[in-house]
Design an enzyme around this catalytic site. Sequence first.
Site, mmCIF file in Angstrom:
data_model
loop_
_atom_site.group_PDB
_atom_site.id
_atom_site.type_symbol
_atom_site.label_atom_id
_atom_site.label_comp_id
_atom_site.label_asym_id
_atom_site.label_seq_id
_atom_site.Cartn_x
_atom_site.Cartn_y
_atom_site.Cartn_z
ATOM 1 N N ALA A 16 19.838 -22.683 -6.284
ATOM 2 C CA ALA A 16 18.639 -22.374 -7.080
ATOM 3 C C ALA A 16 18.206 -23.581 -7.907
ATOM 4 O O ALA A 16 17.000 -23.846 -8.048
ATOM 5 C CB ALA A 16 18.928 -21.197 -8.006
ATOM 6 N N ALA A 17 19.170 -24.331 -8.450
ATOM 7 C CA ALA A 17 18.814 -25.449 -9.324
ATOM 8 C C ALA A 17 18.164 -26.585 -8.525
ATOM 9 O O ALA A 17 17.079 -27.068 -8.870
ATOM 10 C CB ALA A 17 20.057 -25.947 -10.051
ATOM 11 N N SER A 43 26.772 -20.919 -4.736
ATOM 12 C CA SER A 43 26.925 -19.616 -5.393
ATOM 13 C C SER A 43 25.614 -18.843 -5.410
ATOM 14 O O SER A 43 25.616 -17.609 -5.445
ATOM 15 C CB SER A 43 27.413 -19.808 -6.830
ATOM 16 O OG SER A 43 28.724 -20.282 -6.821
ATOM 17 N N GLN A 48 24.650 -11.401 -7.202
ATOM 18 C CA GLN A 48 24.339 -10.009 -6.883
ATOM 19 C C GLN A 48 23.397 -9.409 -7.919
ATOM 20 O O GLN A 48 22.307 -8.955 -7.607
ATOM 21 C CB GLN A 48 25.639 -9.198 -6.839
ATOM 22 C CG GLN A 48 26.592 -9.677 -5.782
ATOM 23 C CD GLN A 48 28.001 -9.093 -5.940
ATOM 24 O OE1 GLN A 48 28.320 -8.502 -6.968
ATOM 25 N NE2 GLN A 48 28.825 -9.268 -4.930
ATOM 26 N N GLU A 119 22.636 -5.145 -18.201
ATOM 27 C CA GLU A 119 24.012 -5.581 -17.905
ATOM 28 C C GLU A 119 24.768 -5.821 -19.194
ATOM 29 O O GLU A 119 24.165 -5.879 -20.275
ATOM 30 C CB GLU A 119 23.974 -6.866 -17.067
ATOM 31 C CG GLU A 119 23.527 -6.617 -15.643
ATOM 32 C CD GLU A 119 23.643 -7.854 -14.775
ATOM 33 O OE1 GLU A 119 23.642 -8.963 -15.322
ATOM 34 O OE2 GLU A 119 23.738 -7.695 -13.558
ATOM 35 N N HIS A 241 36.237 -13.252 -13.394
ATOM 36 C CA HIS A 241 35.847 -11.883 -13.087
ATOM 37 C C HIS A 241 37.134 -11.083 -12.941
ATOM 38 O O HIS A 241 38.073 -11.544 -12.285
ATOM 39 C CB HIS A 241 35.038 -11.848 -11.785
ATOM 40 C CG HIS A 241 34.358 -10.535 -11.546
ATOM 41 N ND1 HIS A 241 35.037 -9.424 -11.130
ATOM 42 C CD2 HIS A 241 33.075 -10.158 -11.707
ATOM 43 C CE1 HIS A 241 34.190 -8.413 -11.032
ATOM 44 N NE2 HIS A 241 32.992 -8.838 -11.371
ATOM 45 N N ARG A 287 34.710 -7.445 -19.867
ATOM 46 C CA ARG A 287 35.236 -8.222 -18.740
ATOM 47 C C ARG A 287 36.420 -9.124 -19.117
ATOM 48 O O ARG A 287 37.453 -9.109 -18.449
ATOM 49 C CB ARG A 287 34.074 -9.086 -18.258
ATOM 50 C CG ARG A 287 34.291 -9.841 -17.011
ATOM 51 C CD ARG A 287 33.079 -10.703 -16.737
ATOM 52 N NE ARG A 287 32.104 -10.015 -15.909
ATOM 53 C CZ ARG A 287 31.131 -10.637 -15.242
ATOM 54 N NH1 ARG A 287 30.999 -11.938 -15.326
ATOM 55 N NH2 ARG A 287 30.298 -9.971 -14.493
ATOM 56 N N HIS A 348 35.101 -17.452 -11.889
ATOM 57 C CA HIS A 348 33.769 -16.998 -11.511
ATOM 58 C C HIS A 348 32.667 -17.958 -11.920
ATOM 59 O O HIS A 348 31.693 -18.152 -11.195
ATOM 60 C CB HIS A 348 33.557 -15.636 -12.190
ATOM 61 C CG HIS A 348 32.350 -14.897 -11.741
ATOM 62 N ND1 HIS A 348 32.056 -14.676 -10.426
ATOM 63 C CD2 HIS A 348 31.342 -14.310 -12.447
ATOM 64 C CE1 HIS A 348 30.927 -13.973 -10.334
ATOM 65 N NE2 HIS A 348 30.479 -13.755 -11.540
ATOM 66 N N ARG A 383 29.522 -17.098 -21.007
ATOM 67 C CA ARG A 383 28.192 -16.918 -20.403
ATOM 68 C C ARG A 383 27.799 -15.447 -20.408
ATOM 69 O O ARG A 383 28.598 -14.590 -20.007
ATOM 70 C CB ARG A 383 28.227 -17.409 -18.954
ATOM 71 C CG ARG A 383 26.988 -17.055 -18.164
ATOM 72 C CD ARG A 383 27.195 -17.308 -16.699
ATOM 73 N NE ARG A 383 28.036 -16.310 -16.095
ATOM 74 C CZ ARG A 383 27.682 -15.577 -15.030
ATOM 75 N NH1 ARG A 383 26.505 -15.736 -14.478
ATOM 76 N NH2 ARG A 383 28.516 -14.691 -14.522
HETATM 77 C C1 LIG Z 1 29.688 -13.789 -6.540
HETATM 78 C C2 LIG Z 1 28.752 -14.352 -7.589
HETATM 79 C C3 LIG Z 1 27.817 -13.523 -8.194
HETATM 80 C C4 LIG Z 1 26.944 -14.052 -9.158
HETATM 81 N N1 LIG Z 1 25.982 -13.229 -9.703
HETATM 82 C C5 LIG Z 1 25.065 -13.774 -10.560
HETATM 83 C C6 LIG Z 1 23.979 -13.006 -11.046
HETATM 84 O O1 LIG Z 1 23.809 -11.847 -10.688
HETATM 85 N N2 LIG Z 1 23.104 -13.588 -11.919
HETATM 86 C C7 LIG Z 1 23.240 -14.889 -12.337
HETATM 87 O O2 LIG Z 1 22.415 -15.373 -13.137
HETATM 88 N N3 LIG Z 1 24.264 -15.648 -11.873
HETATM 89 C C8 LIG Z 1 25.158 -15.132 -11.005
HETATM 90 N N4 LIG Z 1 26.172 -15.911 -10.529
HETATM 91 C C9 LIG Z 1 26.213 -17.329 -10.925
HETATM 92 C C10 LIG Z 1 25.091 -18.080 -10.207
HETATM 93 O O3 LIG Z 1 24.994 -17.601 -8.883
HETATM 94 C C11 LIG Z 1 25.355 -19.585 -10.184
HETATM 95 O O4 LIG Z 1 25.640 -20.042 -11.464
HETATM 96 C C12 LIG Z 1 24.129 -20.338 -9.667
HETATM 97 O O5 LIG Z 1 23.727 -19.805 -8.432
HETATM 98 C C13 LIG Z 1 24.423 -21.817 -9.539
HETATM 99 O O6 LIG Z 1 23.335 -22.414 -8.884
HETATM 100 P P1 LIG Z 1 23.347 -23.975 -8.619
HETATM 101 O O7 LIG Z 1 22.072 -24.281 -7.928
HETATM 102 O O8 LIG Z 1 23.674 -24.691 -9.860
HETATM 103 O O9 LIG Z 1 24.581 -24.197 -7.630
HETATM 104 P P2 LIG Z 1 24.939 -23.518 -6.239
HETATM 105 O O10 LIG Z 1 24.068 -22.377 -5.927
HETATM 106 O O11 LIG Z 1 26.399 -23.288 -6.257
HETATM 107 O O12 LIG Z 1 24.579 -24.650 -5.185
HETATM 108 C C14 LIG Z 1 25.320 -25.852 -5.108
HETATM 109 C C15 LIG Z 1 24.755 -26.688 -3.993
HETATM 110 O O13 LIG Z 1 25.313 -27.979 -4.042
HETATM 111 C C16 LIG Z 1 25.778 -28.362 -2.758
HETATM 112 N N5 LIG Z 1 26.838 -29.336 -2.973
HETATM 113 C C17 LIG Z 1 27.970 -29.195 -3.702
HETATM 114 N N6 LIG Z 1 28.680 -30.334 -3.671
HETATM 115 C C18 LIG Z 1 27.987 -31.209 -2.906
HETATM 116 C C19 LIG Z 1 28.210 -32.537 -2.489
HETATM 117 N N7 LIG Z 1 29.306 -33.241 -2.839
HETATM 118 N N8 LIG Z 1 27.295 -33.131 -1.685
HETATM 119 C C20 LIG Z 1 26.178 -32.453 -1.277
HETATM 120 N N9 LIG Z 1 25.913 -31.190 -1.667
HETATM 121 C C21 LIG Z 1 26.812 -30.587 -2.468
HETATM 122 C C22 LIG Z 1 26.162 -27.067 -2.103
HETATM 123 O O14 LIG Z 1 26.156 -27.202 -0.702
HETATM 124 C C23 LIG Z 1 25.041 -26.162 -2.599
HETATM 125 O O15 LIG Z 1 23.900 -26.369 -1.807
HETATM 126 C C24 LIG Z 1 27.046 -15.417 -9.554
HETATM 127 C C25 LIG Z 1 27.994 -16.229 -8.946
HETATM 128 C C26 LIG Z 1 28.831 -15.713 -7.967
HETATM 129 C C27 LIG Z 1 29.817 -16.630 -7.317
#
Ligand SMILES: Cc1cc2nc3c(=O)[nH]c(=O)nc-3n(C[C@H](O)[C@H](O)[C@H](O)COP(=O)(O)OP(=O)(O)OC[C@H]3O[C@@H](n4cnc5c(N)ncnc54)[C@H](O)[C@@H]3O)c2cc1C
Length: 538
Positions: A16-17, A43, A48, A119, A241, A287, A348, A383
């Site tokens: 997402a970021a 993640s 969910q 939540e 978790h 939790r 988590h 968090r």
């Molecule tokens: C089971 C679960 C349920 C969750 N439920 C919620 C929820 O309901 N609401 C909420 O707000 N948050 C929730 N979270 C937390 C949330 O999903 C994450 O904090 C968020 O999605 C992180 O997004 P991000 O873009 O920072 O990283 P991520 O979505 O983890 O993406 C990381 C990206 O970086 C890439 N990457 C990593 N290392 C490298 C590298 N060395 N070189 C190239 N690419 C790399 C990966 O391939 C991936 O594309 C949940 C997390 C989990 C695990």
Amino acid sequence: MQSSFQHDVLIIGSGAAGLSVALNLPKHVKVAVLSKGALPSGSTLYAQGGIAAVLNDTEGDADTLESHIQDTLIAGVGLCHQDAVEFTVKHGKESIEWLISQGVDFTREDASTYHLTKEGGHSHRRVIHAADATGHEVSSSLCDKAIAADNIEIFENRVAIDLITHKKLFLPGNRCVGAYVLNDSSSEVELFRARFVVIATGGASKAYLYTSNPDGASGDGIAMAWRSGCRVANMEFNQFHPTCLYHPLAKSFLVTEAVRGEGGRLLLPDGQRFMHRFDKREELAPRDVVARAIDHEMKRLGADNLYLDISHKPAEFVKQHFPTIYERCLEFGIDITKQPIPVVPAAHYTCGGVITDKRGRSDVNQLYVVGEAAFTGLHGANRMASNSLLECLVYGRSAAQDIMSKLEDIPRPPEAPLWDASQVTDSDEDVVISHNWDELRRFMWDYVGIVRTNKRLQRAKHRIDVLHQEIVDFYSNYKVTNDLLELRNLMTIADLIICSAIQRKESRGLHYTLDYPEQLSVARDTILTPTNFSARDW
Ligand SMILES: Cc1cc2nc3c(=O)[nH]c(=O)nc-3n(C[C@H](O)[C@H](O)[C@H](O)COP(=O)(O)OP(=O)(O)OC[C@H]3O[C@@H](n4cnc5c(N)ncnc54)[C@H](O)[C@@H]3O)c2cc1C
């Protein structure tokens, strides 16, 4: 011949970021997005619950920005940065509107309103969601948009190894100008140069034996930024978790807290209940309390797992309320209408990360860090549920805006040498990697997990110092592979977590130590500063 690429903006990570940054940049900006695996990954795909934002500010149970801010501050136990909380919450609504404009189809109440859930920690209904698979919906919509965008070039199966900075090129100033990247399909190391680099690599929960996170959450971006001279903060705050399915083949499967909400009982291996000894709310305690109680009993008994039992409820009720859990457990031979579910707590969420400001800027010029890899000050010591995806969106957008405002002024990146693999050979003993992976994650779980003590932390520090030498030697002599790179990064992450935990002489939020059970009167961040760079680290 090694491949070499040049873009305006290099984004490492496609969750997402990362995709928020990419899609908020204008169409004339040439962008590269790297993903460790397939484009939809990280993640984000697994989230969910949903995304917290004040959307219902007009009706009876009217929510307010102030209320969301207060709830976040309370959850963060005095360590949230108020300005970061206000900034994030105030940009909530527009972030959700942006997601909807990107095609995200949230669950509706009726034709004109979206359904909002409530939540833990939230005093109002403010979590917008797409059924129980919000992350999947967000990820697929943003990936579709990124694939369709002419200015965004996607590189899958690419593992960023290290950042390239002016310092490493012996040029004046400390600007980030690219990265060396392993092409996991060809095993070749490629050179990516860019005017701006964005780390969006997610969290580091893979540092623990049990985690709800997908493979790849090895803190690569945090470790890379640290090696390049960025400070990190609050790495001791790891959210666990309480209940993840315990089965050798079931990776990262969460058993939702709603099972306890519907009457699920936590049991010891001999079938006895135990939560009453820890909290009068028993299974309905928060939790972190439940996670600590499970951890305490597992350590006390030397048990591999405990159990969560909902089989006393009518089978139809269980199947109707928890269809996914029922199906998934059945795949592993566990019928939850008849028998208890083996569970363990699981790492988590990484609350700490690379220190950034409100525009995602780190300590190194033209290096941005967004999402779970960043420390913005939003989460404090704990968090609040569903604030993390919001953080990805808000800071992804503000980072893109900052990059845009500077684009004209930042020159093209300088030349950089290709990756030199002339001194290394193919590894002849991959067991060194698998053994150290296992050892690291196990001692992190046992000594730096949910409940800590000075002794446990010192034991872990001793172990990581020994591993450090072995892994650095291995890295210096053998060709890089994804497993080796992840191990090297996990080693750095583990060290950062241990050192941060040792520095915190109190129990606060997610950091709980038997040696300092009280909370200090003044809340302070734990800030670590890189002091020296090992020659081989680049
Ligand atoms: C089971 C679960 C349920 C969750 N439920 C919620 C929820 O309901 N609401 C909420 O707000 N948050 C929730 N979270 C937390 C949330 O999903 C994450 O904090 C968020 O999605 C992180 O997004 P991000 O873009 O920072 O990283 P991520 O979505 O983890 O993406 C990381 C990206 O970086 C890439 N990457 C990593 N290392 C490298 C590298 N060395 N070189 C190239 N690419 C790399 C990966 O391939 C991936 O594309 C949940 C997390 C989990 C695990």
